[in-house]
Enzyme design. Structure first.
Site, PDB file in Angstrom:
ATOM      1  N   TYR A  51     -30.513  29.248  -8.468  1.00  0.00           N
ATOM      2  CA  TYR A  51     -30.139  30.384  -7.697  1.00  0.00           C
ATOM      3  C   TYR A  51     -30.893  31.801  -8.070  1.00  0.00           C
ATOM      4  O   TYR A  51     -30.753  32.227  -9.032  1.00  0.00           O
ATOM      5  CB  TYR A  51     -28.758  31.015  -7.359  1.00  0.00           C
ATOM      6  N   VAL A 200     -17.072  24.570   6.141  1.00  0.00           N
ATOM      7  CA  VAL A 200     -17.223  24.960   7.556  1.00  0.00           C
ATOM      8  C   VAL A 200     -18.796  24.499   8.548  1.00  0.00           C
ATOM      9  O   VAL A 200     -18.923  25.225   9.490  1.00  0.00           O
ATOM     10  CB  VAL A 200     -17.188  26.585   7.613  1.00  0.00           C
ATOM     11  N   ALA A 201     -19.461  23.641   7.796  1.00  0.00           N
ATOM     12  CA  ALA A 201     -20.607  23.221   8.560  1.00  0.00           C
ATOM     13  C   ALA A 201     -21.450  24.027   9.026  1.00  0.00           C
ATOM     14  O   ALA A 201     -21.630  24.103  10.353  1.00  0.00           O
ATOM     15  CB  ALA A 201     -19.837  22.143   9.526  1.00  0.00           C
ATOM     16  N   LEU A 204     -20.185  26.009  12.109  1.00  0.00           N
ATOM     17  CA  LEU A 204     -19.833  25.354  13.308  1.00  0.00           C
ATOM     18  C   LEU A 204     -18.304  25.330  13.264  1.00  0.00           C
ATOM     19  O   LEU A 204     -17.673  25.330  14.548  1.00  0.00           O
ATOM     20  CB  LEU A 204     -20.527  24.021  13.278  1.00  0.00           C
TER      21      LEU A 204
END
Length: 307
Positions: A51, A200-201, A204
């Site tokens: 990262y 939380v996809a 979505l």
């Protein structure tokens, strides 16, 4: 916030962990998010050497320096940036992992890492050599425990059979139920903790639902779901399950309903998001009827690759 034991280890992780990838590179802003997490009782912080070219580890290490003995720091290795830093290559070799940890320890400003994770893995890897690296690092005192970050069933099975991993990090959500049939029962049976991501996809499964859907999702859908199917199903989920709380609350509680799951790692770029995530973890657990309803409305996706 409640804590759960991570596998058979002596690590007890908060039900919500902070996925540090979304912190950005501004130290003060990142520290405001991390401090908010600490205030909410979050003790599990997940980063990786990949990262921001290692900058993320530096930021996390500095922010947690004064509470180091009160927190669990997890980082990952296995991906090497090219010299141009425009892409990375996969290297799970013993030599590389034992070199990578030196750099991670320096950036994190710590003598040890609580959970060191392989950042991927393929069945073609020299898995025995990778395990040897982790075991040596444990013996040498540089890491307390190790795990893998993978959704590949064939790789997960190899590490269960051959190593002392205490955890597997994997994508899992109401819209990605692939771990349910195979991976979660297997890991629970072997007392290996699961750390979930993607809960939380891509937003979505938040109250925004499709309002912030990317062009890719609008064109290709999400996993097994076409965009039309999402348009039809998500409002029903919200109406039936999230009338008195947010859809993200439901999504997080769906993960926490799985006994194999130790922590839900959620990203946050503001203190407000931290508070929302913490509230979701502390909200009412789903009932058996609600879980059955979710499963009746969604697809029992299965892993069709990496068998």
């Amino acid at each position: 916030m409640k804590k759960r034991q991570l596998g058979t280890s002596d690590l007890y992780v908060s039900e919500i962990g902070l996925g540090c990838m979304s912190l950005g590179t501004d130290q003060l802003r990142a520290e405001s998010v991390i401090n908010a997490a600490l205030e909410e009782g979050i003790n599990y912080f997940d980063t990786a050497d990949l990262y921001d070219f290692g900058k993320n580890e530096e930021i996390v290490g500095l922010a947690l320096k004064n509470v180091r003995d009160q927190v669990i720091i997890a980082t990952k290795a296995g991906n090497r940036w090219t010299e141009a830093k425009d892409s990375w290559t996969w290297d799970p070799s013993k030599e590389y992992i034992k070199e990578a940890i030196k750099q991670s320890l320096k950036r994190l400003n710590t003598d040890y890492i609580d959970l060191y994770q392989l950042h991927g893995g393929t069945i073609e890897d020299n898995i025995e050599q990778t395990i040897e690296a982790f075991e040596e690092l444990k013996t040498e005192g540089f890491i307390r425990h190790y795990g893998i970050s993978s959704i590949r069933p064939n790789v997960i099975r190899e590490y269960i059979d051959k190593s002392n991993i205490v955890s597997v990090m994997m994508q899992y959500s109401i819209l990605d139920r692939r771990p349910e049939e195979e991976a979660l029962p297997l890991l629970q049976e072997n007392r290996i903790g699961v750390v979930t991501r993607g809960t939380v996809a891509k937003g979505l499964l938040s109250d925004f639902m499709l309002n912030k859907a990317s062009q890719s999702i609008k064109k290709n859908g999400y996993l097994d779901y076409s965009f039309d199917e999402l348009q039809e199903m998500l409002p029903v989920l919200k109406e039936k399950l999230a009338s008195s709380r947010s859809l993200a609350d439901v999504a997080i509680q769906y993960n926490l309903a799985q006994p194999a799951v130790a922590s839900v790692v959620a990203g946050a770029s503001s203190p407000e998001q931290i508070k929302e995530n913490a509230r979701a973890a502390n909200s009412q657990p789903l009932t058996e009827e609600e879980i059955k309803l979710i499963r009746s409305l969604t697809k029992a996706n299965k892993y069709d690759q990496h068998r």
